[in-house]
Design a protein around this motif. Sequence first.
Motif, PDB file in Angstrom:
ATOM      1  N   THR A 125       0.818  -1.219   0.000  1.00 11.37           N
ATOM      2  CA  THR A 125       0.000   0.000   0.000  1.00 11.37           C
ATOM      3  C   THR A 125       0.850   1.267   0.000  1.00 11.37           C
ATOM      4  OG1 THR A 125      -1.743  -1.169   1.160  1.00 11.37           O
ATOM      5  CG2 THR A 125      -1.784   1.223   1.334  1.00 11.37           C
ATOM      6  N   SER A 131      -6.660   0.092  -2.554  1.00 11.85           N
ATOM      7  CA  SER A 131      -7.389  -0.978  -3.240  1.00 11.85           C
ATOM      8  C   SER A 131      -6.876  -1.184  -4.658  1.00 11.85           C
ATOM      9  CB  SER A 131      -8.889  -0.646  -3.285  1.00 11.85           C
ATOM     10  OG  SER A 131      -9.440  -0.752  -1.996  1.00 11.85           O
ATOM     11  N   ALA A 134      -2.373  -2.175  -8.169  1.00 17.52           N
ATOM     12  CA  ALA A 134      -1.547  -2.239  -9.386  1.00 17.52           C
ATOM     13  C   ALA A 134      -1.107  -0.858  -9.875  1.00 17.52           C
ATOM     14  CB  ALA A 134      -2.299  -2.963 -10.499  1.00 17.52           C
ATOM     15  N   PHE A 233       3.519  -8.264  -8.815  1.00 18.20           N
ATOM     16  CA  PHE A 233       2.104  -8.083  -8.477  1.00 18.20           C
ATOM     17  C   PHE A 233       1.432  -9.448  -8.277  1.00 18.20           C
ATOM     18  CE2 PHE A 233      -2.412  -7.378  -9.409  1.00 18.20           C
ATOM     19  CZ  PHE A 233      -2.673  -6.332  -8.539  1.00 18.20           C
ATOM     20  N   LYS A 234       1.806 -10.382  -9.136  1.00 22.62           N
ATOM     21  CA  LYS A 234       1.215 -11.721  -9.001  1.00 22.62           C
ATOM     22  C   LYS A 234       1.663 -12.369  -7.688  1.00 22.62           C
ATOM     23  CE  LYS A 234       0.473 -12.471 -13.852  1.00 22.62           C
ATOM     24  NZ  LYS A 234       0.700 -13.214 -15.063  1.00 22.62           N
ATOM     25  N   MET A 237      -0.472 -10.888  -5.020  1.00 21.73           N
ATOM     26  CA  MET A 237      -1.855 -11.384  -5.043  1.00 21.73           C
ATOM     27  C   MET A 237      -1.946 -12.797  -4.479  1.00 21.73           C
ATOM     28  SD  MET A 237      -3.939  -9.094  -6.020  1.00 21.73           S
ATOM     29  CE  MET A 237      -2.942  -7.805  -5.329  1.00 21.73           C
ATOM     30  N   ARG A 238      -0.949 -13.618  -4.811  1.00 15.56           N
ATOM     31  CA  ARG A 238      -0.981 -14.998  -4.296  1.00 15.56           C
ATOM     32  C   ARG A 238      -0.726 -15.012  -2.786  1.00 15.56           C
ATOM     33  NH1 ARG A 238       1.946 -19.084  -6.297  1.00 15.56           N
ATOM     34  NH2 ARG A 238       3.724 -17.822  -6.910  1.00 15.56           N
ATOM     35  N   LEU A 240      -1.648 -12.627  -0.850  1.00 19.96           N
ATOM     36  CA  LEU A 240      -2.896 -12.148  -0.237  1.00 19.96           C
ATOM     37  C   LEU A 240      -3.991 -13.211  -0.255  1.00 19.96           C
ATOM     38  CD1 LEU A 240      -2.987  -8.421  -1.412  1.00 19.96           C
ATOM     39  CD2 LEU A 240      -2.732  -9.257   0.921  1.00 19.96           C
ATOM     40  N   ASP A 241      -4.014 -14.069  -1.260  1.00 16.30           N
ATOM     41  CA  ASP A 241      -5.015 -15.155  -1.276  1.00 16.30           C
ATOM     42  C   ASP A 241      -4.896 -15.982   0.006  1.00 16.30           C
ATOM     43  OD1 ASP A 241      -6.027 -14.525  -3.745  1.00 16.30           O
ATOM     44  OD2 ASP A 241      -4.848 -16.016  -4.847  1.00 16.30           O
ATOM     45  N   ARG A 244      -5.756 -13.852   3.166  1.00 18.14           N
ATOM     46  CA  ARG A 244      -7.188 -13.598   3.357  1.00 18.14           C
ATOM     47  C   ARG A 244      -7.870 -14.777   4.057  1.00 18.14           C
ATOM     48  NH1 ARG A 244      -7.581 -10.598  -2.570  1.00 18.14           N
ATOM     49  NH2 ARG A 244      -6.762  -8.612  -1.783  1.00 18.14           N
ATOM     50  N   GLU A 364      -5.926  -6.310   4.196  1.00 17.96           N
ATOM     51  CA  GLU A 364      -5.752  -7.457   3.292  1.00 17.96           C
ATOM     52  C   GLU A 364      -6.897  -7.542   2.264  1.00 17.96           C
ATOM     53  OE1 GLU A 364      -3.806 -10.983   4.560  1.00 17.96           O
ATOM     54  OE2 GLU A 364      -2.725  -9.968   6.163  1.00 17.96           O
ATOM     55  N   GLY A 365      -7.360  -6.360   1.883  1.00 17.27           N
ATOM     56  CA  GLY A 365      -8.436  -6.253   0.894  1.00 17.27           C
ATOM     57  C   GLY A 365      -9.763  -5.962   1.568  1.00 17.27           C
ATOM     58  N   ARG A 376     -15.680 -11.039 -10.409  1.00 16.63           N
ATOM     59  CA  ARG A 376     -14.833 -11.130 -11.609  1.00 16.63           C
ATOM     60  C   ARG A 376     -14.480 -12.584 -11.933  1.00 16.63           C
ATOM     61  NH1 ARG A 376      -9.528  -7.460 -11.459  1.00 16.63           N
ATOM     62  NH2 ARG A 376     -10.427  -5.417 -11.712  1.00 16.63           N
TER      63      ARG A 376
HETATM   64  N1  COS Z   1      -3.220 -14.974  -8.138  1.00 14.90           N
HETATM   65  C1  COS Z   1      -2.359 -14.905  -9.184  1.00 14.90           C
HETATM   66  N2  COS Z   1      -2.402 -13.921 -10.108  1.00 14.90           N
HETATM   67  C2  COS Z   1      -3.342 -12.961  -9.950  1.00 14.90           C
HETATM   68  C3  COS Z   1      -4.253 -12.969  -8.884  1.00 14.90           C
HETATM   69  C4  COS Z   1      -4.179 -14.035  -7.946  1.00 14.90           C
HETATM   70  N3  COS Z   1      -5.011 -14.116  -6.920  1.00 14.90           N
HETATM   71  N4  COS Z   1      -5.061 -11.897  -8.979  1.00 14.90           N
HETATM   72  C5  COS Z   1      -4.678 -11.226 -10.093  1.00 14.90           C
HETATM   73  N5  COS Z   1      -3.632 -11.882 -10.670  1.00 14.90           N
HETATM   74  C6  COS Z   1      -2.937 -11.527 -11.914  1.00 14.90           C
HETATM   75  C7  COS Z   1      -3.928 -11.471 -13.046  1.00 14.90           C
HETATM   76  O1  COS Z   1      -4.099 -12.752 -13.612  1.00 14.90           O
HETATM   77  C8  COS Z   1      -3.256 -10.503 -13.990  1.00 14.90           C
HETATM   78  O2  COS Z   1      -2.265 -11.166 -14.705  1.00 14.90           O
HETATM   79  P1  COS Z   1      -2.202 -11.055 -16.330  1.00 14.90           P
HETATM   80  O3  COS Z   1      -1.964  -9.600 -16.591  1.00 14.90           O
HETATM   81  O4  COS Z   1      -1.037 -11.931 -16.706  1.00 14.90           O
HETATM   82  O5  COS Z   1      -3.510 -11.529 -16.823  1.00 14.90           O
HETATM   83  C9  COS Z   1      -2.572  -9.519 -13.048  1.00 14.90           C
HETATM   84  O6  COS Z   1      -2.413 -10.199 -11.811  1.00 14.90           O
HETATM   85  C10 COS Z   1      -3.386  -8.269 -12.825  1.00 14.90           C
HETATM   86  O7  COS Z   1      -4.633  -8.654 -12.305  1.00 14.90           O
HETATM   87  P2  COS Z   1      -5.933  -7.777 -12.486  1.00 14.90           P
HETATM   88  O8  COS Z   1      -6.035  -7.351 -13.922  1.00 14.90           O
HETATM   89  O9  COS Z   1      -7.081  -8.507 -11.888  1.00 14.90           O
HETATM   90  O10 COS Z   1      -5.571  -6.481 -11.623  1.00 14.90           O
HETATM   91  P3  COS Z   1      -6.498  -5.270 -11.230  1.00 14.90           P
HETATM   92  O11 COS Z   1      -5.592  -4.117 -11.045  1.00 14.90           O
HETATM   93  O12 COS Z   1      -7.625  -5.104 -12.163  1.00 14.90           O
HETATM   94  O13 COS Z   1      -7.195  -5.671  -9.836  1.00 14.90           O
HETATM   95  C11 COS Z   1      -7.280  -6.235  -7.486  1.00 14.90           C
HETATM   96  C12 COS Z   1      -6.610  -6.372  -8.835  1.00 14.90           C
HETATM   97  C13 COS Z   1      -8.245  -5.065  -7.357  1.00 14.90           C
HETATM   98  C14 COS Z   1      -8.014  -7.517  -7.205  1.00 14.90           C
HETATM   99  C15 COS Z   1      -6.075  -6.031  -6.568  1.00 14.90           C
HETATM  100  O14 COS Z   1      -5.462  -4.794  -6.826  1.00 14.90           O
HETATM  101  C16 COS Z   1      -6.375  -6.141  -5.104  1.00 14.90           C
HETATM  102  O15 COS Z   1      -6.497  -7.228  -4.537  1.00 14.90           O
HETATM  103  N6  COS Z   1      -6.478  -4.980  -4.429  1.00 14.90           N
HETATM  104  C17 COS Z   1      -6.541  -4.963  -3.001  1.00 14.90           C
HETATM  105  C18 COS Z   1      -5.173  -4.838  -2.438  1.00 14.90           C
HETATM  106  C19 COS Z   1      -5.130  -5.259  -1.034  1.00 14.90           C
HETATM  107  O16 COS Z   1      -5.665  -6.275  -0.631  1.00 14.90           O
HETATM  108  N7  COS Z   1      -4.480  -4.460  -0.223  1.00 14.90           N
HETATM  109  C20 COS Z   1      -4.395  -4.752   1.142  1.00 14.90           C
HETATM  110  C21 COS Z   1      -3.146  -4.216   1.654  1.00 14.90           C
HETATM  111  S1  COS Z   1      -1.902  -5.343   1.715  1.00 14.90           S
HETATM  112  S2  COS Z   1      -2.125  -6.051   3.530  1.00 14.90           S
END
Ligand code: COS
Length: 384
Positions: A125, A131, A134, A233-234, A237-238, A240-241, A244, A364-365, A376
Amino acid sequence: MIRDQETLNVLLSSLSRFVRERLMPNESLVAESDRIPDDIVGEMKSLGLFGFTIPEQYGGLGLTMEEEVMVAFELGQTSPAFRSLIGTNNGIGSQGILMDGTETQKQYFLPRLASGELVGSFALTEPGSGSDAASLSCSAVRDGEHYVLNGTKRYITNAPEAGIFTVMARTDPANKSAGGISAFIVERETPGLSLGKWDVKMGQKGAHTCDVNFENCRVPAANLIGGKEGVGFKTAMRVLDKGRLHIAAVCVAAATRMLDDALRYAMERQQFGKPIAEFQLIQAMLADSKAEIYAARCMVLDAAKRRDAGDDVATEASCCKLFASEMCGRVADRAVQIHGGAGYVSDYAIERFYRDVRLFRIYEGTTQIQQLVIARNMIRAAKH
Ligand code: COS
């Protein structure tokens, strides 16, 4: 991984005893002093709590996701600050290295995270990107055998205690989306890294967050996670999965604790000549809370088992975080209501919990980001 039920039961029962005998009696002290006493931190280290998710080969307990959520069901029954201290080492502060790091990076950093010698922190962040992660603007420019980082990270959990940070920064300025982001391991002592003042939060006293600033901070290129640009970024996201799902388990635990407190109060508190627990309007609040906690617990266990089986649980993890954190908020609200006036004063733990658990719907989202992820993924799956 715990290989037999008996060993797992021993772990869970010793943890439950530790929570009840050591952590619960110190909740008020931690809230008042905004600090976890050193002797408790030492006991957490000796119980292996800093590294229960880190594989045994790197010095941790190597719990499966199912085992991890069971640990969280126990640990989350006391002030969230206690879990928060070890939470980043087991979760977002170590998992990026574990999932995508090189073997050298794993061997160098994970054992020290597992022992608690180092606290790990996760820096995604920024002031301008929460949110919309990216869109982050922290930059990392390659210069010989280093990357030069510039930018600010905000609300970074455990930053004041951290020895290393997993930092997401943009290595490709021409690519403004996720593909331009890389993840780095940055050591606290790196010149150019500085911390802001601690944030004054609504709750969770004893768990600290602050800004992390990078000013021409030179990070060895060897600390680029996985040695690969553009996939940070990936990785985030992984991480965070998994995070969460863990937070959802903590929500189940906190709600369980609040309901226990509310039930005990309702059975003791006399009004109209009998304990208020005998009134049906109070019973409705108790029963709804019980049912919702049970539902969340089942969801979390199911998603954890699926993850252990190798399934992609991004959707399920978001479902769990969404439902469990909102459920926890509802239980907190009812528990205050059951306590009546007593719920609004600090003599009872529920006043503190009510403030503490508010964060679960945000970090964490946010709930809204979980909704977005779930919908989505549904639409994407339906198109295939
Ligand atoms: N696992 C692996 N890859 C992932 C993924 C996941 N869970 N989620 C997204 N990706 C990949 C996508 O596949 C995409 O890859 P490609 O470009 O190769 O297709 C890439 O990451 C970008 O994903 P996406 O287009 O969905 O990104 P967006 O910017 O549209 O949205 C969200 C992503 C909004 C879901 C993300 O920014 C998010 O989770 N935001 C919240 C952040 C958060 O939780 N912050 C808390 C603070 S940290 S404690």
